[in-house]
Design an enzyme around this catalytic site. Structure first.
Site, mmCIF file in Angstrom:
data_model
loop_
_atom_site.group_PDB
_atom_site.id
_atom_site.type_symbol
_atom_site.label_atom_id
_atom_site.label_comp_id
_atom_site.label_asym_id
_atom_site.label_seq_id
_atom_site.Cartn_x
_atom_site.Cartn_y
_atom_site.Cartn_z
ATOM 1 N N LYS A 198 0.861 -1.190 0.000
ATOM 2 C CA LYS A 198 0.000 0.000 0.000
ATOM 3 C C LYS A 198 0.893 1.234 0.000
ATOM 4 O O LYS A 198 1.744 1.397 0.883
ATOM 5 C CB LYS A 198 -0.820 0.021 1.288
ATOM 6 C CG LYS A 198 -2.290 -0.146 1.087
ATOM 7 C CD LYS A 198 -2.938 0.005 2.445
ATOM 8 C CE LYS A 198 -4.414 -0.113 2.374
ATOM 9 N NZ LYS A 198 -4.998 0.051 3.700
HETATM 10 C C1 E4P Z 1 -8.301 0.695 3.563
HETATM 11 O O1 E4P Z 1 -7.487 0.028 2.957
HETATM 12 C C2 E4P Z 1 -8.103 1.291 4.896
HETATM 13 O O2 E4P Z 1 -7.388 0.374 5.691
HETATM 14 C C3 E4P Z 1 -9.366 1.575 5.631
HETATM 15 O O3 E4P Z 1 -10.510 1.250 4.892
HETATM 16 C C4 E4P Z 1 -9.391 2.889 6.336
HETATM 17 O O4 E4P Z 1 -10.646 3.078 6.921
HETATM 18 P P1 E4P Z 1 -10.939 4.133 8.078
HETATM 19 O O5 E4P Z 1 -11.305 5.430 7.451
HETATM 20 O O6 E4P Z 1 -12.099 3.537 8.827
HETATM 21 O O7 E4P Z 1 -9.696 4.218 8.918
#
Ligand code: E4P
Length: 221
Positions: free
Chosen positions: A84
Protein backbone atom coordinates in the site's frame (compact mmCIF):
# COMPACT_ATOMS: atom_id res chain seq x y z
CA UNK A 1 -17.93 -7.32 -6.19
CA UNK A 2 -15.43 -9.14 -4.01
CA UNK A 3 -14.99 -8.59 -0.28
CA UNK A 4 -11.67 -7.95 1.40
CA UNK A 5 -11.43 -7.80 5.19
CA UNK A 6 -10.07 -4.50 6.52
CA UNK A 7 -8.33 -5.87 9.59
CA UNK A 8 -5.03 -7.05 11.07
CA UNK A 9 -6.74 -9.21 13.69
CA UNK A 10 -6.14 -12.95 13.29
CA UNK A 11 -9.38 -14.00 15.00
CA UNK A 12 -11.42 -11.76 12.69
CA UNK A 13 -9.53 -12.99 9.63
CA UNK A 14 -10.00 -16.67 10.57
CA UNK A 15 -13.72 -16.16 11.26
CA UNK A 16 -14.35 -14.32 7.97
CA UNK A 17 -12.39 -16.93 6.06
CA UNK A 18 -14.58 -19.60 7.64
CA UNK A 19 -17.63 -17.70 6.35
CA UNK A 20 -16.15 -18.21 2.88
CA UNK A 21 -16.67 -14.61 1.84
CA UNK A 22 -13.31 -12.85 1.78
CA UNK A 23 -10.88 -12.78 -1.11
CA UNK A 24 -8.19 -10.62 0.47
CA UNK A 25 -7.13 -8.53 3.46
CA UNK A 26 -6.18 -4.88 3.78
CA UNK A 27 -4.27 -3.55 6.76
CA UNK A 28 -2.98 -0.12 7.64
CA UNK A 29 -0.66 1.21 10.38
CA UNK A 30 -3.64 2.08 12.61
CA UNK A 31 -5.11 -1.43 12.40
CA UNK A 32 -1.68 -3.02 12.99
CA UNK A 33 -1.00 -0.75 15.97
CA UNK A 34 -3.99 -2.34 17.77
CA UNK A 35 -2.43 -5.83 17.66
CA UNK A 36 0.12 -7.14 20.19
CA UNK A 37 2.18 -9.39 17.88
CA UNK A 38 5.44 -8.21 16.33
CA UNK A 39 4.78 -6.74 12.89
CA UNK A 40 6.70 -9.19 10.68
CA UNK A 41 5.39 -12.24 12.49
CA UNK A 42 1.80 -11.01 12.25
CA UNK A 43 2.14 -9.97 8.60
CA UNK A 44 3.53 -13.41 7.67
CA UNK A 45 0.77 -15.15 9.61
CA UNK A 46 -1.94 -13.12 7.84
CA UNK A 47 -0.35 -13.91 4.47
CA UNK A 48 -0.22 -17.63 5.28
CA UNK A 49 -3.85 -17.65 6.44
CA UNK A 50 -4.90 -15.93 3.23
CA UNK A 51 -3.21 -18.68 1.13
CA UNK A 52 -2.15 -16.67 -1.87
CA UNK A 53 -4.96 -14.09 -1.80
CA UNK A 54 -3.79 -10.47 -1.70
CA UNK A 55 -2.78 -8.92 1.63
CA UNK A 56 -2.13 -5.16 1.62
CA UNK A 57 0.68 -3.93 3.89
CA UNK A 58 1.35 -0.20 3.97
CA UNK A 59 4.67 1.64 3.80
CA UNK A 60 5.39 4.27 6.43
CA UNK A 61 8.12 6.00 4.42
CA UNK A 62 7.27 9.33 2.83
CA UNK A 63 9.94 9.72 0.15
CA UNK A 64 10.20 7.70 -3.06
CA UNK A 65 13.54 5.99 -2.40
CA UNK A 66 12.54 5.04 1.14
CA UNK A 67 9.11 3.87 -0.04
CA UNK A 68 10.66 1.63 -2.69
CA UNK A 69 13.13 0.18 -0.19
CA UNK A 70 10.39 -0.48 2.37
CA UNK A 71 8.07 -1.89 -0.31
CA UNK A 72 10.69 -4.40 -1.41
CA UNK A 73 11.14 -5.53 2.20
CA UNK A 74 7.37 -5.90 2.66
CA UNK A 75 7.04 -7.79 -0.64
CA UNK A 76 9.77 -10.20 0.49
CA UNK A 77 7.65 -11.28 3.49
CA UNK A 78 5.30 -13.38 1.35
CA UNK A 79 4.37 -13.82 -2.31
CA UNK A 80 0.83 -12.50 -1.78
CA UNK A 81 1.86 -9.11 -0.33
CA UNK A 82 0.43 -6.06 -2.07
CA UNK A 83 2.21 -2.89 -1.00
CA UNK A 84 0.00 0.00 0.00
CA UNK A 85 1.44 3.32 -1.09
CA UNK A 86 -0.16 6.62 -0.06
CA UNK A 87 -1.29 8.85 -2.95
CA UNK A 88 0.94 11.83 -3.83
CA UNK A 89 3.90 12.69 -6.04
CA UNK A 90 6.38 10.62 -4.06
CA UNK A 91 3.94 7.73 -3.95
CA UNK A 92 3.30 7.84 -7.71
CA UNK A 93 7.03 7.74 -8.39
CA UNK A 94 7.38 4.77 -6.07
CA UNK A 95 4.48 2.92 -7.75
CA UNK A 96 5.90 3.62 -11.17
CA UNK A 97 9.36 2.37 -10.16
CA UNK A 98 8.06 -0.68 -8.36
CA UNK A 99 6.09 -1.59 -11.45
CA UNK A 100 8.67 -0.83 -14.12
CA UNK A 101 12.18 -0.84 -12.68
CA UNK A 102 12.42 -3.15 -9.69
CA UNK A 103 11.27 -6.71 -9.35
CA UNK A 104 7.57 -6.11 -10.08
CA UNK A 105 5.66 -5.40 -6.85
CA UNK A 106 1.86 -4.92 -6.98
CA UNK A 107 0.78 -1.67 -5.31
CA UNK A 108 -2.51 -0.56 -3.79
CA UNK A 109 -2.59 3.24 -3.94
CA UNK A 110 -4.34 4.35 -0.79
CA UNK A 111 -5.90 7.56 0.55
CA UNK A 112 -7.61 8.41 -2.76
CA UNK A 113 -10.15 11.22 -2.40
CA UNK A 114 -10.73 12.43 -6.00
CA UNK A 115 -11.18 11.17 -9.55
CA UNK A 116 -7.96 12.97 -10.56
CA UNK A 117 -5.97 11.08 -7.95
CA UNK A 118 -7.56 7.82 -9.10
CA UNK A 119 -6.63 8.51 -12.74
CA UNK A 120 -3.02 9.30 -11.87
CA UNK A 121 -2.65 6.24 -9.67
CA UNK A 122 -4.04 3.98 -12.41
CA UNK A 123 -1.73 5.49 -15.04
CA UNK A 124 1.30 5.13 -12.74
CA UNK A 125 0.60 1.40 -12.67
CA UNK A 126 -1.32 0.72 -9.46
CA UNK A 127 -2.59 -2.85 -9.15
CA UNK A 128 -5.49 -1.45 -7.07
CA UNK A 129 -6.72 1.99 -6.05
CA UNK A 130 -8.50 2.66 -2.75
CA UNK A 131 -10.92 5.59 -2.49
CA UNK A 132 -11.83 6.24 1.17
CA UNK A 133 -15.56 6.82 1.35
CA UNK A 134 -16.23 7.10 5.10
CA UNK A 135 -13.59 9.78 5.58
CA UNK A 136 -15.13 11.81 2.74
CA UNK A 137 -18.59 11.48 4.29
CA UNK A 138 -17.05 12.68 7.59
CA UNK A 139 -16.21 16.04 6.01
CA UNK A 140 -19.63 16.37 4.38
CA UNK A 141 -18.69 15.09 0.91
CA UNK A 142 -20.18 12.13 -0.93
CA UNK A 143 -17.94 9.06 -0.58
CA UNK A 144 -20.14 6.66 -2.53
CA UNK A 145 -20.54 9.33 -5.24
CA UNK A 146 -16.75 9.35 -5.65
CA UNK A 147 -16.68 5.57 -6.17
CA UNK A 148 -19.50 5.89 -8.71
CA UNK A 149 -17.56 8.56 -10.61
CA UNK A 150 -14.25 6.67 -10.57
CA UNK A 151 -15.89 3.47 -11.81
CA UNK A 152 -17.67 5.35 -14.60
CA UNK A 153 -14.53 7.25 -15.69
CA UNK A 154 -12.37 4.11 -15.61
CA UNK A 155 -14.95 2.28 -17.73
CA UNK A 156 -15.09 5.16 -20.22
CA UNK A 157 -11.28 5.37 -20.36
CA UNK A 158 -10.85 1.58 -20.57
CA UNK A 159 -8.74 1.52 -17.40
CA UNK A 160 -8.90 -1.91 -15.82
CA UNK A 161 -7.41 -1.05 -12.40
CA UNK A 162 -9.68 -2.62 -9.76
CA UNK A 163 -11.35 -0.08 -7.47
CA UNK A 164 -11.37 -1.01 -3.77
CA UNK A 165 -14.05 0.92 -1.88
CA UNK A 166 -12.36 1.57 1.48
CA UNK A 167 -13.15 3.32 4.75
CA UNK A 168 -16.52 1.56 4.83
CA UNK A 169 -18.60 2.37 7.91
CA UNK A 170 -21.88 0.44 7.53
CA UNK A 171 -23.75 -2.07 5.35
CA UNK A 172 -25.49 0.64 3.32
CA UNK A 173 -22.05 1.79 2.14
CA UNK A 174 -21.41 -1.78 0.96
CA UNK A 175 -24.73 -2.05 -0.89
CA UNK A 176 -24.24 1.32 -2.55
CA UNK A 177 -20.66 0.74 -3.70
CA UNK A 178 -21.74 -2.63 -5.11
CA UNK A 179 -24.48 -0.85 -7.07
CA UNK A 180 -21.89 1.73 -8.18
CA UNK A 181 -19.77 -1.06 -9.68
CA UNK A 182 -16.83 -1.16 -7.24
CA UNK A 183 -14.75 -4.26 -7.93
CA UNK A 184 -13.93 -4.83 -4.27
CA UNK A 185 -15.17 -3.50 -0.91
CA UNK A 186 -12.76 -3.76 1.99
CA UNK A 187 -14.94 -4.15 5.03
CA UNK A 188 -14.24 -4.08 8.78
CA UNK A 189 -15.30 -7.26 10.60
CA UNK A 190 -17.98 -5.35 12.56
CA UNK A 191 -19.61 -4.31 9.26
CA UNK A 192 -19.42 -7.88 7.95
CA UNK A 193 -21.28 -8.98 11.09
CA UNK A 194 -23.90 -6.25 10.59
CA UNK A 195 -24.33 -7.38 6.98
CA UNK A 196 -25.04 -10.94 8.05
CA UNK A 197 -27.63 -9.93 10.63
CA UNK A 198 -31.26 -8.82 10.34
CA UNK A 199 -33.78 -8.53 13.20
CA UNK A 200 -36.36 -10.50 11.21
CA UNK A 201 -33.84 -13.33 10.72
CA UNK A 202 -33.24 -13.60 14.50
CA UNK A 203 -36.98 -13.33 15.19
CA UNK A 204 -37.66 -15.97 12.55
CA UNK A 205 -35.17 -18.43 14.06
CA UNK A 206 -36.57 -17.83 17.57
CA UNK A 207 -40.17 -18.35 16.38
CA UNK A 208 -39.37 -21.59 14.50
CA UNK A 209 -37.59 -22.92 17.59
CA UNK A 210 -40.44 -21.91 19.94
CA UNK A 211 -43.08 -23.50 17.70
CA UNK A 212 -41.16 -26.74 17.43
CA UNK A 213 -40.47 -26.85 21.21
CA UNK A 214 -44.20 -26.32 21.91
CA UNK A 215 -45.07 -29.18 19.57
CA UNK A 216 -42.63 -31.46 21.38
CA UNK A 217 -44.08 -30.33 24.74
CA UNK A 218 -47.46 -31.56 23.49
CA UNK A 219 -45.84 -35.00 23.22
CA UNK A 220 -46.28 -35.20 19.47
CA UNK A 221 -43.50 -37.13 17.68
C1 E4P B 1 -8.30 0.69 3.56
O1 E4P B 1 -7.49 0.03 2.96
C2 E4P B 1 -8.10 1.29 4.90
O2 E4P B 1 -7.39 0.37 5.69
C3 E4P B 1 -9.37 1.57 5.63
O3 E4P B 1 -10.51 1.25 4.89
C4 E4P B 1 -9.39 2.89 6.34
O4 E4P B 1 -10.65 3.08 6.92
P1 E4P B 1 -10.94 4.13 8.08
O5 E4P B 1 -11.30 5.43 7.45
O6 E4P B 1 -12.10 3.54 8.83
O7 E4P B 1 -9.70 4.22 8.92
Amino acid sequence: MQFFLDSANLTEIKESLAWGVIAGVTTNPTLLSREDSAFELLAREICTLMQGSPVSLEVLATTTDAMVEEALKLAALAPNVVVKIPMGGEGLKAVSRLRREEKRVPCNVTLIFSVSQALLAARAGAAYISPFIGRLDDIGWDGVGLVEEIVAVFRRQALDTPVIAASIRHPVHVQRVAAAGAHIATVPFSVLQQMAAHPLTSQGVARFLADWTRRQGEGRP
